[in-house]
Scaffold this motif. Structure first.
Motif, PDB file in Angstrom:
ATOM      1  N   ARG A  23      25.987  23.202 -82.841  1.00 40.42           N
ATOM      2  CA  ARG A  23      24.789  24.002 -82.532  1.00 40.42           C
ATOM      3  C   ARG A  23      25.200  25.213 -81.706  1.00 40.42           C
ATOM      4  NH1 ARG A  23      18.813  21.949 -80.909  1.00 40.42           N
ATOM      5  NH2 ARG A  23      17.856  24.010 -80.948  1.00 40.42           N
ATOM      6  N   ILE A  24      24.688  26.387 -82.096  1.00 39.43           N
ATOM      7  CA  ILE A  24      25.038  27.601 -81.366  1.00 39.43           C
ATOM      8  C   ILE A  24      23.937  27.945 -80.375  1.00 39.43           C
ATOM      9  CG2 ILE A  24      26.472  28.464 -83.256  1.00 39.43           C
ATOM     10  CD1 ILE A  24      24.246  30.533 -83.829  1.00 39.43           C
ATOM     11  N   VAL A  25      24.346  28.492 -79.244  1.00 35.52           N
ATOM     12  CA  VAL A  25      23.404  28.931 -78.218  1.00 35.52           C
ATOM     13  C   VAL A  25      23.528  30.448 -78.061  1.00 35.52           C
ATOM     14  CG1 VAL A  25      22.698  28.668 -75.823  1.00 35.52           C
ATOM     15  CG2 VAL A  25      23.621  26.705 -77.059  1.00 35.52           C
ATOM     16  N   LEU A  26      24.753  30.925 -78.092  1.00 44.30           N
ATOM     17  CA  LEU A  26      25.032  32.346 -77.960  1.00 44.30           C
ATOM     18  C   LEU A  26      25.407  32.925 -79.322  1.00 44.30           C
ATOM     19  CD1 LEU A  26      27.300  32.073 -74.793  1.00 44.30           C
ATOM     20  CD2 LEU A  26      24.870  32.648 -74.861  1.00 44.30           C
ATOM     21  N   ASP A  27      25.504  34.252 -79.393  1.00 52.35           N
ATOM     22  CA  ASP A  27      25.983  34.886 -80.622  1.00 52.35           C
ATOM     23  C   ASP A  27      27.327  34.269 -80.987  1.00 52.35           C
ATOM     24  OD1 ASP A  27      23.778  36.466 -80.383  1.00 52.35           O
ATOM     25  OD2 ASP A  27      24.871  38.349 -80.108  1.00 52.35           O
ATOM     26  N   THR A  28      27.492  33.934 -82.266  1.00 58.26           N
ATOM     27  CA  THR A  28      28.695  33.262 -82.742  1.00 58.26           C
ATOM     28  C   THR A  28      29.344  34.072 -83.856  1.00 58.26           C
ATOM     29  OG1 THR A  28      27.759  31.117 -82.168  1.00 58.26           O
ATOM     30  CG2 THR A  28      29.571  31.119 -83.744  1.00 58.26           C
ATOM     31  N   ARG A  80      15.705  31.355 -81.327  1.00 53.93           N
ATOM     32  CA  ARG A  80      15.028  30.308 -80.548  1.00 53.93           C
ATOM     33  C   ARG A  80      14.195  29.409 -81.454  1.00 53.93           C
ATOM     34  NH1 ARG A  80      13.144  34.364 -75.982  1.00 53.93           N
ATOM     35  NH2 ARG A  80      15.152  34.700 -75.016  1.00 53.93           N
ATOM     36  N   GLY A 108      17.144  24.678 -84.330  1.00 57.57           N
ATOM     37  CA  GLY A 108      18.463  25.205 -84.016  1.00 57.57           C
ATOM     38  C   GLY A 108      19.220  25.747 -85.211  1.00 57.57           C
ATOM     39  N   TYR A 168      23.247  25.802 -86.710  1.00 58.01           N
ATOM     40  CA  TYR A 168      24.527  25.126 -86.611  1.00 58.01           C
ATOM     41  C   TYR A 168      25.562  25.892 -87.422  1.00 58.01           C
ATOM     42  CZ  TYR A 168      21.845  21.291 -84.687  1.00 58.01           C
ATOM     43  OH  TYR A 168      21.030  20.536 -83.893  1.00 58.01           O
ATOM     44  N   ALA A 225      23.007  34.509 -84.783  1.00 65.43           N
ATOM     45  CA  ALA A 225      22.239  34.268 -83.562  1.00 65.43           C
ATOM     46  C   ALA A 225      20.976  33.481 -83.919  1.00 65.43           C
ATOM     47  CB  ALA A 225      21.868  35.586 -82.900  1.00 65.43           C
ATOM     48  N   ASP A 226      20.628  32.542 -83.059  1.00 63.93           N
ATOM     49  CA  ASP A 226      19.426  31.735 -83.226  1.00 63.93           C
ATOM     50  C   ASP A 226      18.240  32.511 -82.648  1.00 63.93           C
ATOM     51  OD1 ASP A 226      17.458  29.779 -83.297  1.00 63.93           O
ATOM     52  OD2 ASP A 226      18.723  28.222 -82.409  1.00 63.93           O
TER      53      ASP A 226
END
Length: 124
Positions: A73-78, A62, A66, A68, A59-60
């Motif tokens: 690029r991840i926005v949500l939990d990956t 913020r 970013g 990756y 998780a990023d």
């Protein structure tokens, strides 16, 4: 226990065993794992074990630059899978589902994991 291995960047060769349920990665000395990379935020990345999925997720926090996973690029939990590449700032890490006892074992695991990418040329 899974492991993160730094494959590129200022901390190349370092390994981070994911022994805790959740780890933070960034420049700040309060992070579980500190990476002194000028393009890494103070708190940049969280990697935690998801009991429901039975694996780790990234998780990023913020961050400015970013996170990756496999160049996306991840926005949500990956969800992370064995061999996934995680890039934060100028640092790239490989997620290994297996435990690595030390930095040498981690580096060897990465080398073996990447062998399939190399082409073989047979001379005549």
């Amino acid at each position: 226990m899974a492991t993160l291995v730094v494959t590129e960047g200022p901390a190349k060769g370092s390994h981070f065993p994911l022994a805790m349920a959740s780890v933070s990665i960034g420049r700040d000395d309060t992070c579980s794992f500190q990476i002194l990379d000028p393009r890494v935020s103070r708190t940049h990345l969280q990697v935690r074990f998801d009991d429901a999925l039975g694996t780790h997720v990234a998780a990023d926090y913020r961050s400015a630059h970013g996170v990756y996973v496999n160049d996306a690029r991840i926005v949500l939990d990956t969800t992370l899978r064995d061999g996934d590449s995680i890039r934060i700032g100028g640092t790239t890490m490989m997620y290994l589902a297996a435990d690595c006892a030390d930095a040498a074992a981690a580096s060897e695991a990465v080398r073996k994991r990447d062998e399939w990418k190399r082409s073989t040329v047979i001379g005549r």
